[in-house]
Design a protein around this motif. Structure first.
Motif, PDB file in Angstrom:
ATOM      1  N   ALA A   9      22.702   2.288   2.330  1.00  0.00           N
ATOM      2  CA  ALA A   9      23.112   3.219   1.278  1.00  0.00           C
ATOM      3  C   ALA A   9      21.984   4.196   0.976  1.00  0.00           C
ATOM      4  N   SER A  10      22.343   5.323   0.390  1.00  0.00           N
ATOM      5  CA  SER A  10      21.337   6.322   0.034  1.00  0.00           C
ATOM      6  C   SER A  10      20.541   5.853  -1.180  1.00  0.00           C
ATOM      7  N   PHE A  11      19.379   6.498  -1.411  1.00  0.00           N
ATOM      8  CA  PHE A  11      18.560   6.141  -2.576  1.00  0.00           C
ATOM      9  C   PHE A  11      19.339   6.329  -3.878  1.00  0.00           C
ATOM     10  N   LEU A  12      20.133   7.408  -3.956  1.00  0.00           N
ATOM     11  CA  LEU A  12      20.898   7.679  -5.164  1.00  0.00           C
ATOM     12  C   LEU A  12      21.935   6.590  -5.406  1.00  0.00           C
ATOM     13  N   GLU A  13      22.627   6.166  -4.347  1.00  0.00           N
ATOM     14  CA  GLU A  13      23.634   5.108  -4.488  1.00  0.00           C
ATOM     15  C   GLU A  13      22.988   3.801  -4.933  1.00  0.00           C
ATOM     16  N   ILE A  14      21.842   3.486  -4.341  1.00  0.00           N
ATOM     17  CA  ILE A  14      21.144   2.257  -4.716  1.00  0.00           C
ATOM     18  C   ILE A  14      20.713   2.298  -6.183  1.00  0.00           C
ATOM     19  N   ALA A  15      20.190   3.456  -6.613  1.00  0.00           N
ATOM     20  CA  ALA A  15      19.753   3.607  -8.001  1.00  0.00           C
ATOM     21  C   ALA A  15      20.922   3.459  -8.971  1.00  0.00           C
ATOM     22  N   LEU A  16      22.054   4.069  -8.643  1.00  0.00           N
ATOM     23  CA  LEU A  16      23.214   4.041  -9.534  1.00  0.00           C
ATOM     24  C   LEU A  16      23.812   2.641  -9.650  1.00  0.00           C
ATOM     25  N   ILE A  17      23.973   1.968  -8.514  1.00  0.00           N
ATOM     26  CA  ILE A  17      24.581   0.645  -8.567  1.00  0.00           C
ATOM     27  C   ILE A  17      23.671  -0.355  -9.281  1.00  0.00           C
ATOM     28  N   THR A  18      22.353  -0.222  -9.080  1.00  0.00           N
ATOM     29  CA  THR A  18      21.416  -1.100  -9.778  1.00  0.00           C
ATOM     30  C   THR A  18      21.436  -0.837 -11.281  1.00  0.00           C
ATOM     31  N   LEU A  19      21.550   0.453 -11.660  1.00  0.00           N
ATOM     32  CA  LEU A  19      21.617   0.810 -13.070  1.00  0.00           C
ATOM     33  C   LEU A  19      22.860   0.232 -13.730  1.00  0.00           C
ATOM     34  N   VAL A  20      24.001   0.353 -13.051  1.00  0.00           N
ATOM     35  CA  VAL A  20      25.266  -0.133 -13.621  1.00  0.00           C
ATOM     36  C   VAL A  20      25.243  -1.655 -13.773  1.00  0.00           C
ATOM     37  N   VAL A  21      24.817  -2.343 -12.717  1.00  0.00           N
ATOM     38  CA  VAL A  21      24.814  -3.807 -12.744  1.00  0.00           C
ATOM     39  C   VAL A  21      23.850  -4.347 -13.802  1.00  0.00           C
ATOM     40  N   ASN A  22      22.731  -3.650 -14.012  1.00  0.00           N
ATOM     41  CA  ASN A  22      21.711  -4.122 -14.963  1.00  0.00           C
ATOM     42  C   ASN A  22      21.841  -3.491 -16.346  1.00  0.00           C
ATOM     43  N   ALA A  23      22.910  -2.730 -16.584  1.00  0.00           N
ATOM     44  CA  ALA A  23      23.035  -1.998 -17.850  1.00  0.00           C
ATOM     45  C   ALA A  23      23.103  -2.920 -19.062  1.00  0.00           C
ATOM     46  N   ARG A  24      23.527  -4.161 -18.851  1.00  0.00           N
ATOM     47  CA  ARG A  24      23.630  -5.080 -19.994  1.00  0.00           C
ATOM     48  C   ARG A  24      22.270  -5.346 -20.633  1.00  0.00           C
ATOM     49  N   TYR A  25      21.190  -5.172 -19.875  1.00  0.00           N
ATOM     50  CA  TYR A  25      19.862  -5.403 -20.434  1.00  0.00           C
ATOM     51  C   TYR A  25      19.501  -4.339 -21.465  1.00  0.00           C
TER      52      TYR A  25
END
Length: 239
Positions: free
Chosen positions: A65-81
Protein backbone atom coordinates in the motif's frame (compact mmCIF):
# COMPACT_ATOMS: atom_id res chain seq x y z
CA UNK A 1 6.74 8.72 47.40
CA UNK A 2 7.58 8.97 43.70
CA UNK A 3 9.48 5.67 43.81
CA UNK A 4 6.54 3.98 45.51
CA UNK A 5 4.09 5.20 42.87
CA UNK A 6 6.48 4.23 40.06
CA UNK A 7 6.79 0.71 41.50
CA UNK A 8 2.99 0.48 41.73
CA UNK A 9 2.84 1.32 38.04
CA UNK A 10 5.44 -1.36 37.26
CA UNK A 11 3.51 -3.88 39.36
CA UNK A 12 0.26 -3.20 37.51
CA UNK A 13 2.05 -2.96 34.17
CA UNK A 14 3.79 -6.33 34.46
CA UNK A 15 0.75 -8.55 33.72
CA UNK A 16 -0.15 -6.17 30.91
CA UNK A 17 3.36 -6.47 29.50
CA UNK A 18 3.27 -10.28 29.69
CA UNK A 19 -0.04 -10.32 27.83
CA UNK A 20 1.37 -7.88 25.28
CA UNK A 21 4.43 -10.07 24.78
CA UNK A 22 2.27 -13.05 23.76
CA UNK A 23 0.14 -11.05 21.33
CA UNK A 24 3.12 -9.13 19.92
CA UNK A 25 4.84 -12.45 19.25
CA UNK A 26 2.05 -13.45 16.86
CA UNK A 27 2.13 -9.97 15.31
CA UNK A 28 5.83 -10.49 14.75
CA UNK A 29 5.04 -13.41 12.47
CA UNK A 30 2.76 -11.14 10.43
CA UNK A 31 5.50 -8.52 10.34
CA UNK A 32 8.02 -11.10 9.09
CA UNK A 33 5.67 -12.05 6.28
CA UNK A 34 5.56 -8.37 5.37
CA UNK A 35 9.36 -8.35 5.10
CA UNK A 36 10.27 -6.47 8.28
CA UNK A 37 13.49 -7.16 10.17
CA UNK A 38 13.54 -7.67 13.98
CA UNK A 39 14.87 -4.13 14.47
CA UNK A 40 12.19 -2.64 12.21
CA UNK A 41 9.54 -4.63 14.05
CA UNK A 42 10.82 -3.38 17.41
CA UNK A 43 10.71 0.25 16.26
CA UNK A 44 7.22 -0.16 14.74
CA UNK A 45 5.86 -1.67 17.96
CA UNK A 46 7.57 0.89 20.18
CA UNK A 47 5.92 3.81 18.39
CA UNK A 48 2.58 2.11 17.66
CA UNK A 49 1.56 0.17 20.74
CA UNK A 50 -1.67 -1.21 19.31
CA UNK A 51 -2.43 -4.74 18.15
CA UNK A 52 -5.16 -3.83 15.64
CA UNK A 53 -3.18 -0.82 14.45
CA UNK A 54 -0.02 -2.82 13.90
CA UNK A 55 -1.86 -5.65 12.20
CA UNK A 56 -3.33 -3.11 9.78
CA UNK A 57 0.13 -1.59 9.36
CA UNK A 58 1.91 -4.88 8.62
CA UNK A 59 -0.77 -6.23 6.29
CA UNK A 60 -0.81 -2.91 4.41
CA UNK A 61 2.96 -3.10 3.98
CA UNK A 62 2.63 -6.67 2.75
CA UNK A 63 0.02 -5.52 0.23
CA UNK A 64 2.41 -2.78 -0.98
CA UNK A 65 0.00 0.00 0.00
CA UNK A 66 1.03 3.61 -0.45
CA UNK A 67 2.32 5.71 2.47
CA UNK A 68 -0.93 7.70 2.46
CA UNK A 69 -3.07 4.55 2.63
CA UNK A 70 -0.97 3.16 5.46
CA UNK A 71 -1.22 6.44 7.39
CA UNK A 72 -4.99 6.66 6.95
CA UNK A 73 -5.79 3.09 7.92
CA UNK A 74 -3.53 3.30 10.98
CA UNK A 75 -5.19 6.57 11.99
CA UNK A 76 -8.70 5.12 11.66
CA UNK A 77 -7.91 1.89 13.52
CA UNK A 78 -6.16 3.76 16.36
CA UNK A 79 -8.64 6.66 16.56
CA UNK A 80 -10.15 5.29 19.76
CA UNK A 81 -7.00 6.34 21.61
CA UNK A 82 -7.94 9.95 20.91
CA UNK A 83 -11.14 9.33 22.85
CA UNK A 84 -9.27 7.68 25.70
CA UNK A 85 -6.80 10.56 25.90
CA UNK A 86 -9.69 13.03 25.94
CA UNK A 87 -11.32 11.13 28.79
CA UNK A 88 -8.06 11.18 30.78
CA UNK A 89 -7.74 14.97 30.43
CA UNK A 90 -10.62 15.28 32.90
CA UNK A 91 -8.54 13.42 35.48
CA UNK A 92 -5.44 15.63 35.33
CA UNK A 93 -4.65 18.20 37.97
CA UNK A 94 -4.63 21.67 36.40
CA UNK A 95 -0.96 22.03 37.44
CA UNK A 96 0.15 18.96 35.45
CA UNK A 97 2.72 20.08 32.88
CA UNK A 98 2.22 19.70 29.12
CA UNK A 99 5.14 17.29 28.77
CA UNK A 100 3.53 14.89 31.25
CA UNK A 101 0.28 15.03 29.29
CA UNK A 102 2.08 14.26 26.02
CA UNK A 103 4.06 11.35 27.46
CA UNK A 104 0.99 9.77 29.06
CA UNK A 105 -0.89 10.21 25.79
CA UNK A 106 1.94 8.41 23.98
CA UNK A 107 1.63 5.41 26.29
CA UNK A 108 -2.16 5.09 26.20
CA UNK A 109 -3.43 1.61 25.37
CA UNK A 110 -6.73 -0.11 26.21
CA UNK A 111 -5.25 -1.82 29.25
CA UNK A 112 -3.11 1.04 30.53
CA UNK A 113 -6.12 3.31 30.15
CA UNK A 114 -8.11 0.80 32.21
CA UNK A 115 -5.69 0.67 35.15
CA UNK A 116 -5.24 4.47 35.06
CA UNK A 117 -8.91 5.41 34.97
CA UNK A 118 -9.63 2.94 37.78
CA UNK A 119 -7.32 4.74 40.22
CA UNK A 120 -8.96 7.28 42.53
CA UNK A 121 -8.15 10.99 42.48
CA UNK A 122 -6.05 12.83 39.95
CA UNK A 123 -3.79 11.03 37.50
CA UNK A 124 -0.22 10.72 38.71
CA UNK A 125 2.16 10.66 35.70
CA UNK A 126 4.73 8.71 37.69
CA UNK A 127 2.32 5.78 37.95
CA UNK A 128 1.83 5.74 34.17
CA UNK A 129 5.56 5.91 33.58
CA UNK A 130 6.00 2.78 35.69
CA UNK A 131 3.37 0.88 33.70
CA UNK A 132 4.73 2.10 30.36
CA UNK A 133 8.31 1.27 31.42
CA UNK A 134 7.35 -2.41 31.68
CA UNK A 135 4.60 -2.85 29.09
CA UNK A 136 6.01 -1.07 26.02
CA UNK A 137 9.44 -2.80 25.96
CA UNK A 138 7.82 -6.23 26.39
CA UNK A 139 5.46 -5.43 23.53
CA UNK A 140 8.34 -4.35 21.28
CA UNK A 141 10.57 -7.29 22.22
CA UNK A 142 7.70 -9.70 21.59
CA UNK A 143 7.34 -8.40 18.05
CA UNK A 144 11.06 -8.79 17.37
CA UNK A 145 11.12 -12.35 18.69
CA UNK A 146 8.04 -13.21 16.65
CA UNK A 147 9.83 -12.05 13.52
CA UNK A 148 12.84 -14.17 14.42
CA UNK A 149 10.74 -17.23 15.13
CA UNK A 150 8.82 -16.77 11.88
CA UNK A 151 6.43 -19.55 11.11
CA UNK A 152 8.27 -22.29 13.04
CA UNK A 153 5.73 -22.41 15.88
CA UNK A 154 2.37 -24.09 15.15
CA UNK A 155 -0.51 -21.64 14.62
CA UNK A 156 -2.46 -23.22 17.49
CA UNK A 157 0.34 -22.45 19.95
CA UNK A 158 0.49 -18.80 18.93
CA UNK A 159 -3.31 -18.52 19.13
CA UNK A 160 -3.32 -20.04 22.62
CA UNK A 161 -0.75 -17.52 23.84
CA UNK A 162 -2.98 -14.61 22.85
CA UNK A 163 -5.73 -15.75 25.25
CA UNK A 164 -3.72 -14.30 28.15
CA UNK A 165 -4.44 -10.75 26.98
CA UNK A 166 -8.21 -11.22 27.12
CA UNK A 167 -8.03 -12.79 30.55
CA UNK A 168 -5.94 -9.86 31.74
CA UNK A 169 -8.42 -7.37 30.31
CA UNK A 170 -11.26 -9.07 32.19
CA UNK A 171 -9.18 -8.80 35.37
CA UNK A 172 -9.05 -5.03 34.82
CA UNK A 173 -12.77 -4.38 34.26
CA UNK A 174 -14.34 -6.91 36.65
CA UNK A 175 -13.22 -5.38 40.02
CA UNK A 176 -14.60 -1.86 39.35
CA UNK A 177 -17.75 -3.40 37.84
CA UNK A 178 -18.34 -5.35 41.07
CA UNK A 179 -18.10 -2.12 43.08
CA UNK A 180 -20.23 0.11 40.86
CA UNK A 181 -23.56 -0.99 39.37
CA UNK A 182 -23.39 1.75 36.70
CA UNK A 183 -20.03 0.42 35.47
CA UNK A 184 -21.37 -3.14 35.51
CA UNK A 185 -24.41 -2.22 33.42
CA UNK A 186 -22.23 -0.20 31.03
CA UNK A 187 -19.86 -3.14 30.57
CA UNK A 188 -22.70 -5.58 29.91
CA UNK A 189 -24.32 -3.21 27.43
CA UNK A 190 -20.95 -2.75 25.73
CA UNK A 191 -20.51 -6.51 25.37
CA UNK A 192 -24.01 -6.97 23.94
CA UNK A 193 -23.76 -3.99 21.60
CA UNK A 194 -20.31 -5.02 20.37
CA UNK A 195 -21.60 -8.50 19.51
CA UNK A 196 -24.71 -7.05 17.84
CA UNK A 197 -22.57 -4.74 15.71
CA UNK A 198 -20.76 -7.75 14.25
CA UNK A 199 -24.09 -9.22 13.08
CA UNK A 200 -26.26 -6.25 12.06
CA UNK A 201 -26.34 -5.14 8.42
CA UNK A 202 -24.29 -2.09 7.41
CA UNK A 203 -22.44 -1.68 10.72
CA UNK A 204 -21.02 -5.22 10.47
CA UNK A 205 -19.24 -4.10 7.31
CA UNK A 206 -17.33 -1.43 9.21
CA UNK A 207 -13.85 -2.08 10.52
CA UNK A 208 -13.42 -3.20 14.13
CA UNK A 209 -11.79 0.11 15.03
CA UNK A 210 -14.67 2.14 13.55
CA UNK A 211 -17.27 0.04 15.38
CA UNK A 212 -15.34 0.56 18.61
CA UNK A 213 -15.31 4.34 18.07
CA UNK A 214 -19.07 4.47 17.45
CA UNK A 215 -19.92 2.31 20.46
CA UNK A 216 -17.52 4.20 22.74
CA UNK A 217 -18.95 7.60 21.82
CA UNK A 218 -22.60 6.53 22.02
CA UNK A 219 -22.47 4.43 25.20
CA UNK A 220 -20.14 6.74 27.14
CA UNK A 221 -22.21 9.79 26.16
CA UNK A 222 -25.47 8.19 27.29
CA UNK A 223 -23.97 7.03 30.60
CA UNK A 224 -22.36 10.44 31.19
CA UNK A 225 -25.71 12.19 30.66
CA UNK A 226 -27.74 9.76 32.76
CA UNK A 227 -25.24 9.14 35.57
CA UNK A 228 -22.37 11.68 35.59
CA UNK A 229 -19.41 10.97 37.85
CA UNK A 230 -19.37 13.23 40.92
CA UNK A 231 -16.33 15.45 41.34
CA UNK A 232 -14.26 13.67 43.98
CA UNK A 233 -10.77 14.55 42.74
CA UNK A 234 -9.35 16.03 45.87
CA UNK A 235 -5.95 14.36 45.76
CA UNK A 236 -2.90 16.24 44.54
CA UNK A 237 -0.67 15.04 41.71
CA UNK A 238 3.07 14.52 41.95
CA UNK A 239 5.06 16.05 39.09
Amino acid sequence: MKNKVFLEGMRDGLPIGLGYFAVAFSLGIVARNAGLTPIQGFIASFFCVASAGEYALFTSIQAAASFLEIALITLVVNARYLLMSTALTQRFDSKTSLIHRFLIGFGITDEIFGITIARPGYINPIYNYGAIFVAVPLWSIGTSLGIIAGNFLPARVVSALSVALYGMFLAIIVPPAKKNIVIMISVLISFAASFAFTKLPLVSQLSGGTRTIILTVVISSIVALIKPIPDENNDSVIE
